[in-house]
Design a protein around this motif. Structure first.
Motif, PDB file in Angstrom:
ATOM      1  N   ILE A   1       0.859  -1.178   0.000  1.00 37.05           N
ATOM      2  CA  ILE A   1       0.000   0.000   0.000  1.00 37.05           C
ATOM      3  C   ILE A   1       0.896   1.229   0.000  1.00 37.05           C
ATOM      4  CG2 ILE A   1      -1.921   1.218   1.067  1.00 37.05           C
ATOM      5  CD1 ILE A   1      -2.601  -1.650   0.353  1.00 37.05           C
TER       6      ILE A   1
ATOM      7  N   VAL B   1      -6.129   2.192   4.638  1.00 36.94           N
ATOM      8  CA  VAL B   1      -6.327   0.952   3.876  1.00 36.94           C
ATOM      9  C   VAL B   1      -5.676  -0.228   4.599  1.00 36.94           C
ATOM     10  CG1 VAL B   1      -5.904  -0.242   1.690  1.00 36.94           C
ATOM     11  CG2 VAL B   1      -6.512   2.188   1.681  1.00 36.94           C
ATOM     12  N   ALA B   2      -4.459  -0.013   5.081  1.00 35.22           N
ATOM     13  CA  ALA B   2      -3.746  -1.087   5.770  1.00 35.22           C
ATOM     14  C   ALA B   2      -4.482  -1.523   7.040  1.00 35.22           C
ATOM     15  CB  ALA B   2      -2.328  -0.641   6.109  1.00 35.22           C
TER      16      ALA B   2
ATOM     17  N   SER C   1      -7.778  -1.497   7.703  1.00 31.47           N
ATOM     18  CA  SER C   1      -8.912  -2.376   7.390  1.00 31.47           C
ATOM     19  C   SER C   1      -8.444  -3.732   6.879  1.00 31.47           C
ATOM     20  CB  SER C   1      -9.832  -1.702   6.359  1.00 31.47           C
ATOM     21  OG  SER C   1     -10.586  -0.666   6.956  1.00 31.47           O
ATOM     22  N   LEU C   2      -7.343  -3.757   6.141  1.00 35.31           N
ATOM     23  CA  LEU C   2      -6.796  -5.036   5.685  1.00 35.31           C
ATOM     24  C   LEU C   2      -6.342  -5.894   6.858  1.00 35.31           C
ATOM     25  CD1 LEU C   2      -4.832  -4.116   2.434  1.00 35.31           C
ATOM     26  CD2 LEU C   2      -6.506  -5.965   2.652  1.00 35.31           C
TER      27      LEU C   2
ATOM     28  N   ASP D   1     -11.484   4.340   1.591  1.00 38.17           N
ATOM     29  CA  ASP D   1     -10.270   3.576   1.912  1.00 38.17           C
ATOM     30  C   ASP D   1     -10.630   2.170   2.387  1.00 38.17           C
ATOM     31  OD1 ASP D   1      -8.537   5.634   1.223  1.00 38.17           O
ATOM     32  OD2 ASP D   1      -8.538   6.491   3.242  1.00 38.17           O
ATOM     33  N   ALA D   2     -11.705   2.043   3.164  1.00 37.10           N
ATOM     34  CA  ALA D   2     -12.146   0.715   3.611  1.00 37.10           C
ATOM     35  C   ALA D   2     -12.595  -0.122   2.416  1.00 37.10           C
ATOM     36  CB  ALA D   2     -13.285   0.861   4.617  1.00 37.10           C
TER      37      ALA D   2
ATOM     38  N   ARG E   1     -11.434   0.015  -0.570  1.00 35.56           N
ATOM     39  CA  ARG E   1     -10.203  -0.435  -1.238  1.00 35.56           C
ATOM     40  C   ARG E   1      -9.586  -1.622  -0.519  1.00 35.56           C
ATOM     41  NH1 ARG E   1     -11.643   4.330  -2.627  1.00 35.56           N
ATOM     42  NH2 ARG E   1     -10.765   5.526  -4.368  1.00 35.56           N
ATOM     43  N   ALA E   2      -9.670  -1.627   0.812  1.00 30.85           N
ATOM     44  CA  ALA E   2      -9.135  -2.746   1.585  1.00 30.85           C
ATOM     45  C   ALA E   2      -9.879  -4.038   1.266  1.00 30.85           C
ATOM     46  CB  ALA E   2      -9.216  -2.438   3.077  1.00 30.85           C
TER      47      ALA E   2
ATOM     48  N   LYS F   1      -8.388  -7.391  -0.525  1.00 31.79           N
ATOM     49  CA  LYS F   1      -8.493  -8.698   0.122  1.00 31.79           C
ATOM     50  C   LYS F   1      -9.038  -9.728  -0.857  1.00 31.79           C
ATOM     51  CE  LYS F   1      -8.927 -11.893   3.373  1.00 31.79           C
ATOM     52  NZ  LYS F   1      -7.787 -12.556   4.047  1.00 31.79           N
TER      53      LYS F   1
ATOM     54  N   THR G   1     -16.811  -3.942   3.620  1.00 27.75           N
ATOM     55  CA  THR G   1     -15.809  -3.300   4.478  1.00 27.75           C
ATOM     56  C   THR G   1     -16.132  -1.829   4.678  1.00 27.75           C
ATOM     57  OG1 THR G   1     -14.194  -4.802   3.467  1.00 27.75           O
ATOM     58  CG2 THR G   1     -13.328  -3.087   4.904  1.00 27.75           C
TER      59      THR G   1
ATOM     60  N   GLN H   1     -10.101   4.942  11.338  1.00 34.02           N
ATOM     61  CA  GLN H   1      -9.527   3.703  11.859  1.00 34.02           C
ATOM     62  C   GLN H   1     -10.130   3.377  13.221  1.00 34.02           C
ATOM     63  OE1 GLN H   1      -5.180   3.330  11.479  1.00 34.02           O
ATOM     64  NE2 GLN H   1      -5.174   4.952   9.933  1.00 34.02           N
TER      65      GLN H   1
END
Length: 310
Positions: free
Chosen positions: A5, A53-54, A56-57, A253-254, A256-257, A261, A279, A290
């Motif tokens: 990311i 993004v990270a 939520s991943l 951003d969520a 995209r996560a 995935k 997500t 977050q």
């Protein structure tokens, strides 16, 4: 599959003004504006495209490598990333800068005044992909340092790494030809509907021509959902149901996560987009980018409720 990311890490400092800005701004004196708004207090939240993004991943069971810079005030953010099982080896500390920060003041009428300090984001991360990444990695290039965004796309093409272009807030820094070159050879372009219109205007290309540069164009359309376009089809993905809409900030951003995935675990693009929708629903149920929490098992239950078996 390794997930990278590229983007920003930032602190969001949020303040509330217990009045209306308009009561303290004199229209006939706007040319010599000098106003101080005393706020009720300040709340600090973790933010930045790569960080969001990270995060939520990590809830989805992944450990993506964050490619970003951070300033001398990195301690709190590093502690948060470690708490969520995220590696730090792709993050470069800039010792003579502060971490990028947004200072957001909101009044009683929901008007906002924001100051943004790019800080460490002015510097490149200079991360180098490994030879072993070829063919078994996926990279999201999100808004961050512009030189990083350009260099990582070139590096991905050179090494055979699939990458997704996510220009977002960085669009005002691009010029048309560079933007076209950046997207050429990408796995997907993702943006909201307003940003897509801007991209088409800047590049002089309609969606069909953009699909000559990238395999897929994914367009988010707020609470309506998203549209997945390829040369052969255009599919609408409805938004997943949220229990309560508290704050839409960070939903993109969520999304995209969830998308990443799905792609990283071998799902097709439409299934991956639906995972993104689920997500995103978690993100809008909390104030901040977050703040949401869920397990992958709970995520799968909500996916079934909205779209059937995964």
């Amino acid at each position: 599959m390794n997930i990278y990311i590229s983007g920003s890490l930032a602190y969001d400092r949020i303040m509330d003004f217990p009045g209306k800005f308009s009561d303290h701004i004199l229209p006939d004196k706007i040319h010599i504006l000098n106003v101080c708004f005393t706020v009720n207090g300040m709340v600090e939240k973790f933010g930045g495209t790569a960080g969001n993004v990270a995060y939520s991943l990590s809830l989805l069971g992944e450990r993506p490598v964050v490619l970003a810079t951070i300033g001398k005030d990195y301690g709190t953010y590093f502690e948060w990333l470690r708490k969520n099982g995220l590696p730090l080896d792709g993050i470069k500390v800039i010792e003579d800068e502060f971490t990028a920060g947004a200072y957001i003041t909101t009044d009683k009428a929901d008007n906002q005044i924001t100051g943004f300090n790019p800080g460490a984001m002015k510097h490149q991360t200079e991360y180098e992909f490994h030879a072993k990444d070829a063919g078994d990695s996926l990279c999201l290039i999100a808004p961050g340092n512009l030189r990083d965004m350009i260099r990582y796309a070139a590096s991905c093409r050179e090494r055979g790494i699939q990458y997704i272009c996510d220009p977002g807030q960085s669009l005002t820094q691009w010029e048309g030809k560079t933007l076209r070159d950046w997207m050429d050879g990408s796995m997907a372009l993702i943006s909201n509907d307003y940003e897509l219109e801007l991209i088409m205007k800047m590049t002089g290309m309609d969606k069909k021509k953009l699909l000559g540069l990238t395999e897929t164009v994914i367009t988010t359309v707020g609470e309506k959902g998203s549209v997945v376009s390829t040369m052969h089809s255009e599919d609408f993905i409805c938004a997943a149901k949220a229990t309560d809409v508290v704050d839409p900030t960070g939903a993109g951003d969520a999304y995209r996560a969830g998308l990443l995935k799905g792609l990283a675990t071998g799902k097709d693009i439409l299934t991956s987009a639906r995972m993104g929708a689920v997500t995103a629903a978690y993100a809008i149920e909390k104030y901040g980018t977050q703040e949401h929490r869920f397990s992958y098992e709970i995520f799968l239950d909500r996916y079934r409720e909205n779209f059937g078996e995964l």
